[in-house]
Structures are given as structure tokens and as C-alpha cells.
Design a protein around this motif. Structure first.
Motif, PDB file in Angstrom:
ATOM      1  N   CYS A 160      56.658  -4.815  29.807  1.00 24.06           N
ATOM      2  CA  CYS A 160      57.437  -4.004  30.745  1.00 24.06           C
ATOM      3  C   CYS A 160      56.557  -2.945  31.413  1.00 24.06           C
ATOM      4  O   CYS A 160      55.821  -2.228  30.727  1.00 24.06           O
TER       5      CYS A 160
ATOM      6  N   ALA B 249      57.765   3.208  34.164  1.00 31.05           N
ATOM      7  CA  ALA B 249      58.762   3.641  35.143  1.00 31.05           C
ATOM      8  C   ALA B 249      58.158   4.696  36.069  1.00 31.05           C
ATOM      9  O   ALA B 249      57.297   5.479  35.666  1.00 31.05           O
ATOM     10  N   ASP B 250      58.611   4.692  37.318  1.00 29.70           N
ATOM     11  CA  ASP B 250      58.189   5.691  38.302  1.00 29.70           C
ATOM     12  C   ASP B 250      59.337   6.657  38.564  1.00 29.70           C
ATOM     13  O   ASP B 250      60.508   6.275  38.539  1.00 29.70           O
ATOM     14  N   TRP B 251      58.984   7.926  38.860  1.00 24.09           N
ATOM     15  CA  TRP B 251      59.989   8.940  39.130  1.00 24.09           C
ATOM     16  C   TRP B 251      59.701   9.605  40.477  1.00 24.09           C
ATOM     17  O   TRP B 251      58.537   9.769  40.840  1.00 24.09           O
TER      18      TRP B 251
ATOM     19  N   TRP C 125      58.169   5.969  29.363  1.00 21.88           N
ATOM     20  CA  TRP C 125      59.230   5.094  29.843  1.00 21.88           C
ATOM     21  C   TRP C 125      58.664   3.767  30.330  1.00 21.88           C
ATOM     22  O   TRP C 125      57.640   3.726  31.014  1.00 21.88           O
ATOM     23  N   ARG C 126      59.350   2.679  30.013  1.00 19.54           N
ATOM     24  CA  ARG C 126      59.020   1.348  30.517  1.00 19.54           C
ATOM     25  C   ARG C 126      60.294   0.710  31.070  1.00 19.54           C
ATOM     26  O   ARG C 126      61.345   0.761  30.430  1.00 19.54           O
ATOM     27  N   GLU C 127      60.195   0.093  32.249  1.00 20.16           N
ATOM     28  CA  GLU C 127      61.346  -0.550  32.866  1.00 20.16           C
ATOM     29  C   GLU C 127      61.446  -2.011  32.423  1.00 20.16           C
ATOM     30  O   GLU C 127      60.496  -2.771  32.555  1.00 20.16           O
TER      31      GLU C 127
ATOM     32  N   ARG D 284      65.841  -0.806  38.264  1.00 18.38           N
ATOM     33  CA  ARG D 284      64.957   0.355  38.413  1.00 18.38           C
ATOM     34  C   ARG D 284      65.809   1.605  38.270  1.00 18.38           C
ATOM     35  O   ARG D 284      66.881   1.709  38.880  1.00 18.38           O
ATOM     36  N   VAL D 285      65.320   2.564  37.506  1.00 18.75           N
ATOM     37  CA  VAL D 285      66.112   3.777  37.272  1.00 18.75           C
ATOM     38  C   VAL D 285      66.269   4.607  38.541  1.00 18.75           C
ATOM     39  O   VAL D 285      67.164   5.448  38.627  1.00 18.75           O
ATOM     40  N   THR D 286      65.423   4.396  39.538  1.00 16.00           N
ATOM     41  CA  THR D 286      65.537   5.132  40.792  1.00 16.00           C
ATOM     42  C   THR D 286      66.425   4.418  41.806  1.00 16.00           C
ATOM     43  O   THR D 286      66.678   4.952  42.884  1.00 16.00           O
TER      44      THR D 286
ATOM     45  N   VAL E  36      65.772   0.155  29.997  1.00 16.10           N
ATOM     46  CA  VAL E  36      64.469   0.801  29.838  1.00 16.10           C
ATOM     47  C   VAL E  36      64.105   0.902  28.364  1.00 16.10           C
ATOM     48  O   VAL E  36      64.970   0.886  27.491  1.00 16.10           O
TER      49      VAL E  36
ATOM     50  N   THR F   1      70.120   6.341  33.984  1.00 14.67           N
ATOM     51  CA  THR F   1      69.468   5.041  34.070  1.00 14.67           C
ATOM     52  C   THR F   1      70.280   4.056  34.898  1.00 14.67           C
ATOM     53  O   THR F   1      69.725   3.262  35.669  1.00 14.67           O
TER      54      THR F   1
END
Length: 270
Positions: free
Chosen positions: A126, A129-131, A145-147, A151-153, A160, A190
């Protein structure tokens, strides 16, 4: 990153560090660390036999500031097989959260254990994650964090992996349930389905049902949100470790359009 989420001050007092700050405001904590701190206090209540917290509800009464906190807990209803515990978290004399927990006597039910969701994709498969650059680092940076999916965004369901980069309390190794609750309050963020610039989706509580303690550092969060037509919603998460499901989390949401249509500090108590 050697600092913890909290620095102990003795007599049930803890000083939050900048690692607890939520993504929406540097002055309010993400409620993952406070939830875990409440669970830590529940776990400290002596038991006469081997027992495990099977359900914990955290009622969020207001934002948790980055100032000294006081935590206390007690046994509400003793029992031989089932006990009810409670805890509260206060800042400046104001109670900001309460927790109740049902604690159950454990036994060996390995032969009949079934019904858990299939394991999530391996962590090593995985991507990170990007923020958005506009979100505060604090809690987000204190976790890895790993997606897994989604995508959390982006709006919609997502899954995740997350693990702590710092301890919950300085000088201590967090318990399995403390690790679980540090992540569990991230379900609504999320799996959000709305544009954060135009909508609020504030969780007033977190309820987690546990059917076994997680193993290892990584906690998986497979989350989805349902939005109703009257300003209410529910975020539900299947909680995992790397071997499979360990429990289920849920958050009741207040859903409301932003009056100005612009991002605002304190978008979520989480």
C-alpha cells in the motif's frame, strides 16, 4: 520523533504535545489520542480476573484544547463476568469527553470464532497517503499512513493502514487497545463523502465494539459513511490488524452546509 502524544504530570494530569493537534486547527486535538487516553484510564482499573474491554463509547462534549488535561476513571457496576466502567477527561475544570466501557471476562472460544471480515491488503503493498498542504501536521504527521483503497482526500469509502510514530504517553509502550483507539476516530475523515470546503460532518461520539485485541503496530481502518436527508450521518469502520478484523467502530455525525462555504478552523472535533 521521540516525543509522545502526552507528557505525564502526575496525579492523573497530562500535557498534550503538538502531535495531538487535529488537521483543522492547531488549538484543538484530533480525538484519536484523547480517546486512547480514556481507554488507558479504563484499562488501569483493577480486575479480579482476566477481562477485556468489549465495548467503549466516547462521548465528545467539546473540543479538547492543547492544555493540561485531567483524566479519572471508576468502576460503575462490578460483576463476576461483566463490568461497567467509566472515565472522564477535563481541561481547565471543564469536562470535554466521557467514556463508558463494558468489560467482559475472557474465555477460550477459538473453536467457534467466525464471521470476521477478510484481511486487508498487506501494508507493504500500500502506498503512503498524501495530505493537502493546508492541513495541520500534528496528529497526521505523528502517524504513518498507507492507503489501501480509495483516497482519504477524495469523497467516498476508503481503507487505510495507520501506526503510531510516537507513544501515547511518554515513557510507555501503548497497549493493543490504546493503539486501536488512537486510529478509530479517523473513520469519518477517511470515508467523507462531501467537499470539506462546503460541508461540516462533525462526530459527537465514537463507539467501538471489540472481538479481540489487535496484534502488532498497524491498525487498519475500512470505512464508509452514510448521509441521511435530515442533517444526520453515520460513519462505520471495520477495524483490523494485519491478520484480520478485530472490531467495528461507528460515529454519529452532524451534517451541515458551511454558512460561508469556506474552510473553517475546528471543522471536526476529530
Amino acid at each position: 520523533m521521540s516525543e509522545a502524544f502526552y507528557l505525564p504530570r502526575g496525579e492523573g494530569r497530562y500535557l498534550p504535545t503538538e502531535h495531538t493537534a487535529g488537521p483543522w486547527s492547531p488549538d484543538s486535538q484530533h480525538f484519536g489520542p484523547p480517546s486512547a487516553l480514556l481507554v488507558r484510564e479504563l484499562e488501569s482499573i483493577p480486575a479480579a480476573r482476566e477481562m477485556l474491554l468489549g465495548r467503549v463509547t466516547v462521548e465528545i462534549l467539546g473540543p479538547a484544547p492543547l492544555t493540561e488535561l485531567t483524566v479519572r476513571a471508576g468502576l460503575e457496576r462490578p460483576g463476576r463476568s461483566v463490568e461497567l466502567l467509566s472515565a472522564e477527561l477535563a481541561a481547565g475544570g471543564r469536562v470535554v469527553a466521557k467514556a463508558s466501557g463494558w468489560r467482559f471476562a475472557t474465555s477460550d472460544t477459538t473453536e467457534v470464532a467466525e464471521g470476521s471480515a477478510a484481511p486487508l491488503a498487506p501494508v507493504e503493498d500500500c502506498p503512503p497517503a498524501d495530505w493537502p498542504a493546508t492541513w495541520n501536521d500534528g496528529y497526521l504527521k505523528a502517524m504513518e499512513w498507507r492507503e489501501i483503497s480509495g483516497r482519504v482526500t477524495d469523497p467516498g469509502p476508503a481503507a487505510v493502514w495507520a501506526r503510531q510514530r510516537v507513544p501515547l504517553v511518554d515513557g510507555e509502550k501503548p497497549s493493543p487497545l490504546q493503539r486501536l483507539f488512537t486510529v478509530a476516530d479517523s473513520g469519518n475523515g477517511t470515508s467523507n463523502r462531501l467537499d470539506m470546503r462546503e460541508w461540516l460532518f462533525i462526530n459527537a461520539e465514537l463507539t467501538v465494539h471489540v472481538h479481540r485485541e489487535p496484534v502488532g503496530e498497524w491498525i487498519g481502518l475500512d470505512a464508509d459513511t452514510v448521509l441521511g436527508p435530515q442533517g444526520l450521518g453515520t460513519a462505520t469502520s471495520r477495524l483490523h490488524d494485519t491478520t484480520g478484523q478485530v472490531g467495528t467502530g461507528a460515529q454519529a455525525l452532524l451534517v451541515r452546509a458551511r454558512p460561508d462555504g469556506r474552510p473553517a478552523a475546528g471543522q471536526s472535533r476529530s
